[in-house]
Design a protein around this motif. Sequence first.
Motif, PDB file in Angstrom:
ATOM      1  N   GLY A   1       0.766  -1.237   0.000  1.00 30.18           N
ATOM      2  CA  GLY A   1       0.000   0.000   0.000  1.00 30.18           C
ATOM      3  C   GLY A   1       0.795   1.283   0.000  1.00 30.18           C
ATOM      4  O   GLY A   1       0.316   2.300  -0.501  1.00 30.18           O
ATOM      5  N   GLN A   2       1.972   1.321   0.568  1.00 26.82           N
ATOM      6  CA  GLN A   2       2.783   2.538   0.613  1.00 26.82           C
ATOM      7  C   GLN A   2       3.841   2.489  -0.471  1.00 26.82           C
ATOM      8  O   GLN A   2       4.380   1.433  -0.777  1.00 26.82           O
ATOM      9  CB  GLN A   2       3.490   2.682   1.967  1.00 26.82           C
ATOM     10  CG  GLN A   2       2.584   3.049   3.093  1.00 26.82           C
ATOM     11  CD  GLN A   2       2.277   4.539   3.139  1.00 26.82           C
ATOM     12  OE1 GLN A   2       2.874   5.350   2.455  1.00 26.82           O
ATOM     13  NE2 GLN A   2       1.321   4.888   3.953  1.00 26.82           N
ATOM     14  N   THR A   3       4.144   3.646  -1.023  1.00 28.78           N
ATOM     15  CA  THR A   3       5.225   3.778  -1.999  1.00 28.78           C
ATOM     16  C   THR A   3       5.991   5.046  -1.696  1.00 28.78           C
ATOM     17  O   THR A   3       5.440   5.939  -1.058  1.00 28.78           O
ATOM     18  CB  THR A   3       4.697   3.855  -3.450  1.00 28.78           C
ATOM     19  OG1 THR A   3       3.810   4.956  -3.546  1.00 28.78           O
ATOM     20  CG2 THR A   3       3.986   2.599  -3.853  1.00 28.78           C
ATOM     21  N   PRO A   4       7.196   5.186  -2.163  1.00 27.94           N
ATOM     22  CA  PRO A   4       8.017   4.147  -2.760  1.00 27.94           C
ATOM     23  C   PRO A   4       8.601   3.233  -1.681  1.00 27.94           C
ATOM     24  O   PRO A   4       8.978   3.686  -0.604  1.00 27.94           O
ATOM     25  CB  PRO A   4       9.117   4.936  -3.468  1.00 27.94           C
ATOM     26  CG  PRO A   4       9.228   6.209  -2.690  1.00 27.94           C
ATOM     27  CD  PRO A   4       7.853   6.495  -2.170  1.00 27.94           C
ATOM     28  N   VAL A   5       8.666   1.958  -1.999  1.00 29.83           N
ATOM     29  CA  VAL A   5       9.207   0.973  -1.067  1.00 29.83           C
ATOM     30  C   VAL A   5      10.732   0.997  -1.162  1.00 29.83           C
ATOM     31  O   VAL A   5      11.299   0.951  -2.252  1.00 29.83           O
ATOM     32  CB  VAL A   5       8.656  -0.435  -1.372  1.00 29.83           C
ATOM     33  CG1 VAL A   5       9.340  -1.489  -0.511  1.00 29.83           C
ATOM     34  CG2 VAL A   5       7.147  -0.460  -1.168  1.00 29.83           C
TER      35      VAL A   5
ATOM     36  N   ILE B   1      10.592  -5.400  -5.658  1.00 33.78           N
ATOM     37  CA  ILE B   1      10.382  -3.951  -5.698  1.00 33.78           C
ATOM     38  C   ILE B   1      10.660  -3.546  -7.137  1.00 33.78           C
ATOM     39  O   ILE B   1      11.760  -3.743  -7.645  1.00 33.78           O
ATOM     40  CB  ILE B   1      11.315  -3.202  -4.731  1.00 33.78           C
ATOM     41  CG1 ILE B   1      11.088  -3.670  -3.296  1.00 33.78           C
ATOM     42  CG2 ILE B   1      11.089  -1.682  -4.851  1.00 33.78           C
ATOM     43  CD1 ILE B   1      12.098  -3.132  -2.298  1.00 33.78           C
ATOM     44  N   ASP B   2       9.633  -2.990  -7.810  1.00 30.48           N
ATOM     45  CA  ASP B   2       9.807  -2.664  -9.219  1.00 30.48           C
ATOM     46  C   ASP B   2      10.424  -1.278  -9.402  1.00 30.48           C
ATOM     47  O   ASP B   2      10.666  -0.553  -8.431  1.00 30.48           O
ATOM     48  CB  ASP B   2       8.496  -2.831  -9.993  1.00 30.48           C
ATOM     49  CG  ASP B   2       7.398  -1.870  -9.584  1.00 30.48           C
ATOM     50  OD1 ASP B   2       7.689  -0.784  -9.031  1.00 30.48           O
ATOM     51  OD2 ASP B   2       6.224  -2.190  -9.835  1.00 30.48           O
ATOM     52  N   ALA B   3      10.680  -0.909 -10.637  1.00 32.67           N
ATOM     53  CA  ALA B   3      11.357   0.353 -10.947  1.00 32.67           C
ATOM     54  C   ALA B   3      10.557   1.572 -10.510  1.00 32.67           C
ATOM     55  O   ALA B   3      11.125   2.635 -10.275  1.00 32.67           O
ATOM     56  CB  ALA B   3      11.641   0.426 -12.447  1.00 32.67           C
ATOM     57  N   ALA B   4       9.239   1.440 -10.371  1.00 35.48           N
ATOM     58  CA  ALA B   4       8.398   2.553  -9.930  1.00 35.48           C
ATOM     59  C   ALA B   4       8.380   2.691  -8.411  1.00 35.48           C
ATOM     60  O   ALA B   4       7.764   3.621  -7.880  1.00 35.48           O
ATOM     61  CB  ALA B   4       6.977   2.362 -10.457  1.00 35.48           C
ATOM     62  N   GLY B   5       9.038   1.770  -7.711  1.00 37.41           N
ATOM     63  CA  GLY B   5       9.056   1.813  -6.251  1.00 37.41           C
ATOM     64  C   GLY B   5       7.895   1.077  -5.605  1.00 37.41           C
ATOM     65  O   GLY B   5       7.690   1.174  -4.398  1.00 37.41           O
TER      66      GLY B   5
ATOM     67  N   ILE C   1      -0.648   8.408  -9.749  1.00 38.90           N
ATOM     68  CA  ILE C   1      -2.065   8.082  -9.863  1.00 38.90           C
ATOM     69  C   ILE C   1      -2.174   6.598 -10.148  1.00 38.90           C
ATOM     70  O   ILE C   1      -1.504   6.062 -11.030  1.00 38.90           O
ATOM     71  CB  ILE C   1      -2.729   8.899 -10.988  1.00 38.90           C
ATOM     72  CG1 ILE C   1      -2.626  10.378 -10.641  1.00 38.90           C
ATOM     73  CG2 ILE C   1      -4.181   8.476 -11.175  1.00 38.90           C
ATOM     74  CD1 ILE C   1      -3.129  11.304 -11.709  1.00 38.90           C
ATOM     75  N   GLY C   2      -3.014   5.935  -9.381  1.00 34.42           N
ATOM     76  CA  GLY C   2      -3.200   4.502  -9.558  1.00 34.42           C
ATOM     77  C   GLY C   2      -4.663   4.134  -9.413  1.00 34.42           C
ATOM     78  O   GLY C   2      -5.508   4.968  -9.101  1.00 34.42           O
TER      79      GLY C   2
END
Length: 173
Positions: free
Chosen positions: A68-72, A95-99, A165-166
């Motif tokens: 739920g929280q970003t960036p990780v 952990i992906d490139a978007a965090g 935005i997600g």
Amino acid sequence: MLRSMSPPAITPAEAKAYARVDGADEDALFARLVDVATALAERFTGQALVAREVTETLRGAAGWQRLGQTPVIAITGVAGADGVTLPVDAYAVDIDAAGDGWVRGAAGLRVTYRAGLAETAEEVPAPLRQGVARLVAHCHAHRDAADEGAPPAAVAALWRPWRRIGFGHEVRR
């Protein structure tokens, strides 16, 4: 369920200085306003500003679930619903490139991780800190107004480049 505390993006003293308020009479008010403005900045941007430890229980079905929280920054622990730490082969993390942090395993996993744009408030990008200061000053100046004085457009303008935005917790494929 997501549990984390939002560390403030600026100090109450910085907010008071920006609002040109002297003395200690309104220290508690400024502390609350900073907390609220920081929470609004995080809600608006979709990102944790200052790094903190987060504990989240994943409720979805088994498979990949986004945290739920970003960036990780780091995923530091995965436990079963009973709180017992799971062996490494019982789950997968990424952990992906978007965090975005991702965990694959059974439903009900309890995941502990660190998330945030910066390690300290001083390291939060200047536009985000400036927006928090402006919002605090605005709320202080209009605290007695009845629904008057919409937040300054400059606050949104400062925060908008940082906005993520997600559409909720997407399922990874």
